[in-house]
Design a protein around this motif. Structure first.
Motif, PDB file in Angstrom:
ATOM      1  N   ALA A 176       0.845  -1.209   0.000  1.00 33.77           N
ATOM      2  CA  ALA A 176       0.000   0.000   0.000  1.00 33.77           C
ATOM      3  C   ALA A 176       0.872   1.246   0.000  1.00 33.77           C
ATOM      4  CB  ALA A 176      -0.913  -0.005   1.219  1.00 33.77           C
ATOM      5  N   ALA A 177       1.968   1.211   0.808  1.00 35.68           N
ATOM      6  CA  ALA A 177       2.862   2.371   0.885  1.00 35.68           C
ATOM      7  C   ALA A 177       3.538   2.620  -0.457  1.00 35.68           C
ATOM      8  CB  ALA A 177       3.915   2.151   1.973  1.00 35.68           C
ATOM      9  N   SER A 178       3.972   1.520  -1.108  1.00 28.84           N
ATOM     10  CA  SER A 178       4.658   1.681  -2.391  1.00 28.84           C
ATOM     11  C   SER A 178       3.709   2.166  -3.475  1.00 28.84           C
ATOM     12  CB  SER A 178       5.313   0.358  -2.812  1.00 28.84           C
ATOM     13  OG  SER A 178       4.318  -0.621  -3.064  1.00 28.84           O
ATOM     14  N   GLU A 179       2.439   1.771  -3.388  1.00 29.36           N
ATOM     15  CA  GLU A 179       1.458   2.177  -4.394  1.00 29.36           C
ATOM     16  C   GLU A 179       1.139   3.666  -4.316  1.00 29.36           C
ATOM     17  OE1 GLU A 179      -0.960  -2.050  -4.928  1.00 29.36           O
ATOM     18  OE2 GLU A 179      -1.805  -0.452  -3.711  1.00 29.36           O
ATOM     19  N   LYS A 180       1.407   4.297  -3.188  1.00 33.95           N
ATOM     20  CA  LYS A 180       1.137   5.718  -3.023  1.00 33.95           C
ATOM     21  C   LYS A 180       2.157   6.577  -3.752  1.00 33.95           C
ATOM     22  CE  LYS A 180      -1.040   5.228   1.528  1.00 33.95           C
ATOM     23  NZ  LYS A 180      -0.919   5.522   2.978  1.00 33.95           N
ATOM     24  N   THR A 198       4.299   7.740  -6.880  1.00 31.66           N
ATOM     25  CA  THR A 198       4.307   7.750  -8.334  1.00 31.66           C
ATOM     26  C   THR A 198       5.696   8.131  -8.814  1.00 31.66           C
ATOM     27  OG1 THR A 198       1.969   8.415  -8.373  1.00 31.66           O
ATOM     28  CG2 THR A 198       3.236   8.746 -10.395  1.00 31.66           C
ATOM     29  N   TYR A 199       6.219   7.378  -9.753  1.00 31.75           N
ATOM     30  CA  TYR A 199       7.558   7.646 -10.273  1.00 31.75           C
ATOM     31  C   TYR A 199       7.483   8.214 -11.680  1.00 31.75           C
ATOM     32  CZ  TYR A 199       9.153   4.973  -6.254  1.00 31.75           C
ATOM     33  OH  TYR A 199       9.391   4.555  -4.971  1.00 31.75           O
ATOM     34  N   PRO A 200       8.430   9.087 -12.063  1.00 29.89           N
ATOM     35  CA  PRO A 200       9.524   9.557 -11.215  1.00 29.89           C
ATOM     36  C   PRO A 200       9.018  10.448 -10.084  1.00 29.89           C
ATOM     37  CG  PRO A 200       9.480  10.818 -13.237  1.00 29.89           C
ATOM     38  CD  PRO A 200       8.474   9.731 -13.400  1.00 29.89           C
ATOM     39  N   LEU A 201       9.747  10.422  -8.978  1.00 27.68           N
ATOM     40  CA  LEU A 201       9.423  11.270  -7.840  1.00 27.68           C
ATOM     41  C   LEU A 201       9.844  12.692  -8.164  1.00 27.68           C
ATOM     42  CD1 LEU A 201       8.236  10.776  -5.002  1.00 27.68           C
ATOM     43  CD2 LEU A 201      10.570  10.633  -4.135  1.00 27.68           C
ATOM     44  N   THR A 202       8.896  13.637  -8.138  1.00 23.19           N
ATOM     45  CA  THR A 202       9.188  15.023  -8.514  1.00 23.19           C
ATOM     46  C   THR A 202       8.198  15.932  -7.822  1.00 23.19           C
ATOM     47  OG1 THR A 202       9.578  16.501 -10.405  1.00 23.19           O
ATOM     48  CG2 THR A 202       7.738  14.939 -10.589  1.00 23.19           C
ATOM     49  N   ILE A 203       8.254  17.246  -8.108  1.00 20.91           N
ATOM     50  CA  ILE A 203       7.257  18.156  -7.552  1.00 20.91           C
ATOM     51  C   ILE A 203       5.967  18.002  -8.342  1.00 20.91           C
ATOM     52  CG2 ILE A 203       9.037  19.765  -6.762  1.00 20.91           C
ATOM     53  CD1 ILE A 203       8.166  21.657  -9.049  1.00 20.91           C
ATOM     54  N   ASN A 204       4.907  18.642  -7.883  1.00 17.35           N
ATOM     55  CA  ASN A 204       3.584  18.520  -8.498  1.00 17.35           C
ATOM     56  C   ASN A 204       3.653  18.865  -9.996  1.00 17.35           C
ATOM     57  OD1 ASN A 204       0.919  18.620  -9.226  1.00 17.35           O
ATOM     58  ND2 ASN A 204       0.264  19.889  -7.525  1.00 17.35           N
ATOM     59  N   ASP A 232       7.252  14.594   3.979  1.00 19.66           N
ATOM     60  CA  ASP A 232       6.510  13.645   3.149  1.00 19.66           C
ATOM     61  C   ASP A 232       7.404  13.040   2.069  1.00 19.66           C
ATOM     62  OD1 ASP A 232       4.300  14.249   4.650  1.00 19.66           O
ATOM     63  OD2 ASP A 232       3.260  15.380   3.091  1.00 19.66           O
ATOM     64  N   THR A 233       8.231  13.891   1.448  1.00 19.15           N
ATOM     65  CA  THR A 233       9.097  13.409   0.369  1.00 19.15           C
ATOM     66  C   THR A 233      10.212  12.535   0.923  1.00 19.15           C
ATOM     67  OG1 THR A 233       8.578  15.460  -0.825  1.00 19.15           O
ATOM     68  CG2 THR A 233      10.380  14.124  -1.687  1.00 19.15           C
ATOM     69  N   PHE A 234      10.764  12.919   2.070  1.00 21.20           N
ATOM     70  CA  PHE A 234      11.773  12.069   2.708  1.00 21.20           C
ATOM     71  C   PHE A 234      11.186  10.705   3.065  1.00 21.20           C
ATOM     72  CE2 PHE A 234      14.808  15.593   4.374  1.00 21.20           C
ATOM     73  CZ  PHE A 234      15.647  15.396   3.281  1.00 21.20           C
ATOM     74  N   GLU A 235       9.934  10.702   3.519  1.00 20.32           N
ATOM     75  CA  GLU A 235       9.289   9.434   3.874  1.00 20.32           C
ATOM     76  C   GLU A 235       9.202   8.511   2.658  1.00 20.32           C
ATOM     77  OE1 GLU A 235       5.204   7.728   5.993  1.00 20.32           O
ATOM     78  OE2 GLU A 235       5.408   9.865   5.561  1.00 20.32           O
ATOM     79  N   LYS A 236       8.854   9.075   1.512  1.00 16.24           N
ATOM     80  CA  LYS A 236       8.790   8.291   0.285  1.00 16.24           C
ATOM     81  C   LYS A 236      10.164   7.737  -0.099  1.00 16.24           C
ATOM     82  CE  LYS A 236       4.930  11.001  -1.545  1.00 16.24           C
ATOM     83  NZ  LYS A 236       4.530  12.040  -2.528  1.00 16.24           N
ATOM     84  N   MET A 237      11.218   8.442   0.313  1.00 13.23           N
ATOM     85  CA  MET A 237      12.587   8.047  -0.013  1.00 13.23           C
ATOM     86  C   MET A 237      13.213   7.171   1.075  1.00 13.23           C
ATOM     87  SD  MET A 237      13.483  11.885  -1.325  1.00 13.23           S
ATOM     88  CE  MET A 237      15.248  11.739  -1.323  1.00 13.23           C
ATOM     89  N   GLY A 238      12.452   6.925   2.146  1.00 16.40           N
ATOM     90  CA  GLY A 238      12.978   6.100   3.224  1.00 16.40           C
ATOM     91  C   GLY A 238      14.012   6.793   4.086  1.00 16.40           C
ATOM     92  N   ILE A 239      14.003   8.107   4.102  1.00 17.36           N
ATOM     93  CA  ILE A 239      14.952   8.889   4.917  1.00 17.36           C
ATOM     94  C   ILE A 239      14.263   9.290   6.218  1.00 17.36           C
ATOM     95  CG2 ILE A 239      16.285  11.035   5.060  1.00 17.36           C
ATOM     96  CD1 ILE A 239      16.659  10.882   2.034  1.00 17.36           C
ATOM     97  N   GLU A 240      14.887   8.968   7.323  1.00 12.83           N
ATOM     98  CA  GLU A 240      14.323   9.268   8.639  1.00 12.83           C
ATOM     99  C   GLU A 240      14.623  10.714   9.039  1.00 12.83           C
ATOM    100  OE1 GLU A 240      14.732   7.890  13.348  1.00 12.83           O
ATOM    101  OE2 GLU A 240      16.078   7.040  11.816  1.00 12.83           O
TER     102      GLU A 240
END
Length: 389
Positions: free
Chosen positions: A38-42, A44-50, A113-121
């Protein structure tokens, strides 16, 4: 016979418990996999700004050292890039100049939010409250948590420089927003800087002032009396726009503030000395709120106020036809997202430009709800929606 029966019962019980345990473990594993899926489905790649942000809008700002702006939309991380970042198990911290307004909250949300998508704590978020000494202390506290990255907006480019320098020398990758410590070089002392088109924001505020006053009148300017790069750009752009496009509007008063709390007092003094003022430009939304309070106290109900940054209170003013007639809006959530993407690039060793910019938007009553959603990735509060009808 009894012993044999007892032994058989014991074996059956153990087998049953083992099966139950396996079933529970299987259920837990299945649940975990579902959550991860579910987390991975949220994402969208490439990861970028809106991608809905206008990409063809001309950017008028230049960087702290005159650098040409690179659109933040060019920052993109692939799924493979993000996978590599996650494998690094990196840590980051956010050092804000001030965290007490909608702008800062949105930036922090965009970064986190973006760090969370990248797995950065994210191990720390600090608020310097516009005090250089507080930010210096904040950086020392952050360094004790051993971050790989610090995303920061320096309160004072001179006073905070030694603290940031120490962090850089310790191997921390520094990503700055808006302001850069004095003497720092991109690619050497810091990774890059991300900003909005603040020169464009100043132009927007000037144009709205000129249109509201129908090209004539007397106005004042409340500026940030600190060497703060982006705020200097706003002020310069506003004043140039007034002088060149609206020659019959005269800037007759200037007042400097150190913190936003100074604005009401400065505006009150300005209105006392110049009771015939038709408008005031305040450097960002919180000082604009202080200016509004001063105008009400002085009975100047027709004073036109313009500013920069789309906070809740000024948005309500614009939507309801109050004294604040419009402003130049940054897109703070996207700024935060871009800063996190820059951090990701640096951790991967990818090439970066020294200065990235997210476009700004001109805000009036007609589009305040649309820009709010673009700036914060959510609908405006109900009170603002009702006022705009």
């Amino acid at each position: 016979m009894k012993k044999l029966t007892s032994l058989i019962v014991t074996i059956l019980l153990i087998s049953s418990l083992a099966l139950m345990g396996c079933g529970k473990q299987s259920a837990n594993t299945s649940g975990q996999q579902k959550n991860e899926k579910a987390a991975s489905e949220k994402v969208t790649y490439p990861l970028t700004i809106n991608p809905e942000i206008p990409s063809d809008q001309k950017i008028l700002s230049t960087g702290p050292n005159g650098e040409t702006a690179t659109p933040a939309a060019t920052l993109q991380l692939s799924e493979e890039d993000v996978k590599k970042i996650k494998e690094g198990k990196f840590k980051a911290a956010i050092s804000m100049h001030y965290a007490g307004n909608d702008f800062s909250t949105a930036i922090i949300n965009g970064v986190k939010d973006t760090f969370e998508k990248m797995g950065i704590e994210v191990v720390a978020v600090t608020d310097a409250q516009f005090k250089p000494e507080k930010q210096i202390s904040d950086i020392e506290t952050i360094m004790a948590k051993k971050p790989d990255v610090i995303v920061a907006l320096p309160v004072d480019p001179v006073a905070t420089a030694p603290a940031f320098k120490k962090a850089a020398e310790a191997g921390v990758k520094l990503v700055f927003m808006d302001n850069v410590p004095k003497g720092f070089q991109a690619g050497k002392d810091y990774v890059s800087v991300v900003s909005s088109d603040n020169y464009g924001n100043g132009i927007f505020a000037g144009e709205i002032m000129g249109e509201e006053l129908k090209g004539k009148g007397k106005i004042g300017v409340i500026f940030h009396d600190v060497n703060f790069f982006v705020n200097n750009q706003r002020k310069d752009a506003f004043e140039k726009t007034i002088k060149e496009k609206y020659p019959n509007i005269k800037i007759v008063a200037h007042g400097g503030i150190i913190t936003p709390n100074d604005a009401e007092k400065v505006a009150s003094g300005m209105l006392t000395k110049n009771p015939d003022l038709d408008g005031i430009f305040a450097i960002w939304d919180v000082p604009a709120e202080g200016t509004l309070a001063a105008a009400r106290t002085a009975g100047k109900n027709d004073l036109v106020i313009t500013t920069v940054d789309l906070g809740t209170n000024v948005a309500l003013q614009i939507a309801s036809g109050g004294n604040v007639k419009g402003l130049g809006a940054q897109l703070p959530y996207e700024n935060g997202a871009a800063q996190a993407l820059v951090a990701g690039y640096s951790l991967l060793g990818k090439q970066l430009e020294p200065y990235y910019v997210v476009p700004s938007m001109k805000v009036t009553k007609e589009n305040v709800l649309k820009v709010w959603k673009m700036a914060y990735r959510q609908d405006a509060p109900e009170v603002i929606q009702k006022a705009a009808k």
